[in-house]
Design an enzyme around this catalytic site. Structure first.
Site, PDB file in Angstrom:
ATOM      1  N   ARG A 131     -13.302  -8.179  -1.896  1.00  0.00           N
ATOM      2  CA  ARG A 131     -12.743  -8.089  -0.470  1.00  0.00           C
ATOM      3  C   ARG A 131     -12.167  -6.539  -0.300  1.00  0.00           C
ATOM      4  O   ARG A 131     -11.701  -6.044  -1.114  1.00  0.00           O
ATOM      5  CB  ARG A 131     -11.366  -9.074  -0.359  1.00  0.00           C
TER       6      ARG A 131
ATOM      7  N   GLY B 255      -9.892  -4.320   2.463  1.00  0.00           N
ATOM      8  CA  GLY B 255      -8.926  -4.414   3.391  1.00  0.00           C
ATOM      9  C   GLY B 255      -8.998  -3.196   4.482  1.00  0.00           C
ATOM     10  O   GLY B 255     -10.134  -2.324   4.604  1.00  0.00           O
ATOM     11  N   ASP B 256      -8.092  -2.788   5.216  1.00  0.00           N
ATOM     12  CA  ASP B 256      -8.061  -1.989   6.234  1.00  0.00           C
ATOM     13  C   ASP B 256      -7.936  -0.395   5.712  1.00  0.00           C
ATOM     14  O   ASP B 256      -8.340   0.614   6.178  1.00  0.00           O
ATOM     15  CB  ASP B 256      -6.833  -1.928   7.325  1.00  0.00           C
TER      16      ASP B 256
ATOM     17  N   GLY C  85      -4.107  -6.455   6.179  1.00  0.00           N
ATOM     18  CA  GLY C  85      -5.218  -5.736   6.521  1.00  0.00           C
ATOM     19  C   GLY C  85      -6.105  -6.486   7.342  1.00  0.00           C
ATOM     20  O   GLY C  85      -6.667  -5.567   8.346  1.00  0.00           O
TER      21      GLY C  85
ATOM     22  N   THR D 187       0.335   0.252   6.751  1.00  0.00           N
ATOM     23  CA  THR D 187       0.466  -0.791   5.781  1.00  0.00           C
ATOM     24  C   THR D 187       0.750  -1.928   6.274  1.00  0.00           C
ATOM     25  O   THR D 187       1.508  -2.189   7.272  1.00  0.00           O
ATOM     26  CB  THR D 187       1.576  -0.439   4.791  1.00  0.00           C
ATOM     27  N   GLY D 188       0.163  -3.177   5.904  1.00  0.00           N
ATOM     28  CA  GLY D 188       0.265  -4.434   6.424  1.00  0.00           C
ATOM     29  C   GLY D 188      -1.090  -5.348   6.088  1.00  0.00           C
ATOM     30  O   GLY D 188      -1.521  -5.172   5.146  1.00  0.00           O
TER      31      GLY D 188
ATOM     32  N   THR E  85       1.000  -1.179   0.130  1.00  0.00           N
ATOM     33  CA  THR E  85      -0.038   0.057   0.112  1.00  0.00           C
ATOM     34  C   THR E  85       0.933   1.254   0.145  1.00  0.00           C
ATOM     35  O   THR E  85       2.036   1.110   0.412  1.00  0.00           O
ATOM     36  CB  THR E  85      -0.818  -0.172   1.218  1.00  0.00           C
TER      37      THR E  85
END
Ligand code: ASP
Length: 310
Positions: free
Chosen positions: A204, A206-207, A230, A227-228, A176
């Protein structure tokens, strides 16, 4: 008038010196430097933190090196679905999009939603219809085609594996992009944009576009972009957790970041990192992975660019 500050990231994960060639290392550093300096120029010319984070993220979205905008990864269907969010720390206004397929710069659409609608988040076709109404640029499918990411996806397209971007051990790397900044008036802002995870199920989310998980800004505390992986960042409500520790427990930015990124997320199994800046110009760039593409700049000080842990 206070000193401006800006930080950006281009993803975290298993990024080690041996996983990048000298040319790749150079290309990533140049792209990070260009994006952070573009944002910093906005701040130095009396622009707002919101303008600075949007512009820095546009630069990263336009680069094929990062998993956002042009470089977005492939979904299970072989398409691209992008998420993005932006937030103003002064007003707590926010705009976010999820699952858009053909918007050239998703962060611009998130900003348009914040500025021109009473909603916070739009998804899919509704978000794209909004983009049309506000004259945002669309891009054909081939604009988002990247040979490396296509090959990455081809290896797993027939399986249920979904994975994070940019790595040899591919389930351990994320891609990200994001930016956080404080302007001369002391207002903070955060922006995050992503193509999500390779071979993710369609629709889907994500965060990244979830306010409080992947993106958050509040003048009383700080602006954060994550970032990671999610799913973990959503369940740990990472960005808001950092802000809450500062607001309700009086933690410094560094203490709050250490607690959330280096302790809580690690115990939870959530790999990744974040960038954060306070209204007084403190910067933190914590990550619990091997590396994180990152850069920062305070006022007219020298630009910092980093990739590896050490
Ligand atoms: N957090 C993003 C997501 O889960 C992935 C990333 O940071 O690379 O969609």
């Amino acid at each position: 008038m206070q000193k401006t500050a800006i930080a950006i990231h281009g993803g975290a994960g298993t990024i080690t010196q041996s996983s990048l060639t000298a040319e790749q290392d150079k290309a990533y550093r140049a792209a990070l430097q260009e994006a952070v300096e573009a944002g910093s120029n906005v701040l130095e010319q009396d622009g707002t933190a919101l303008e600075a984070v949007e512009l820095a993220v546009v630069h990263l979205e336009d680069s094929p090196l990062f998993n956002a905008g042009r470089g977005s990864v492939f979904t299970k269907e072989g398409k691209h679905e992008m998420d993005a969010a932006i937030m103003c720390g002064k007003t707590l206004e926010a705009g976010a999009i999820a699952g858009v397929r053909s918007i050239k710069n998703p962060i611009k659409l998130a900003a348009a939603i914040m500025q021109h609608s009473d909603h916070v988040m739009l998804s899919g076709y509704g978000a794209e219809e909004f983009a049309l109404a506000y004259g945002l640029e669309f891009a054909p499918e081939k604009y988002f085609f990247d040979k490396y990411r296509y090959e990455q996806w081809s290896e797993v397209r027939d399986s249920d594996i979904f994975m994070l971007d940019h790595t040899e051990q591919r389930d351990e790397k994320f891609g990200t992009v994001g930016a956080v900044a404080v302007d001369k008036a002391g207002n903070v802002a955060a922006a995050t944009s992503t193509g999500g995870m390779t071979n993710k199920r369609y629709n889907r989310v994500g965060d990244t576009p979830i306010i409080g998980s992947g993106t958050y800004a509040n003048n009383r505390t700080c602006a954060i972009s994550c970032t990671g992986h999610g799913e973990y960042f959503m369940r740990a409500v990472v960005a808001y957790d950092v802000s809450c520790l500062m607001e309700y427990k009086g933690y410094t930015l560094q203490q709050a970041c250490d607690e959330v990124v280096l302790k809580k997320l690690v115990q939870f199994g959530g790999e990744g990192g974040l960038i954060a800046v306070t209204a007084t110009g403190e910067i933190a760039l914590p990550f619990n992975s091997e590396g994180m593409y990152r850069a920062s700049k305070r006022g007219q000080d020298e630009t910092f660019v980093g990739i590896y842990k050490r």
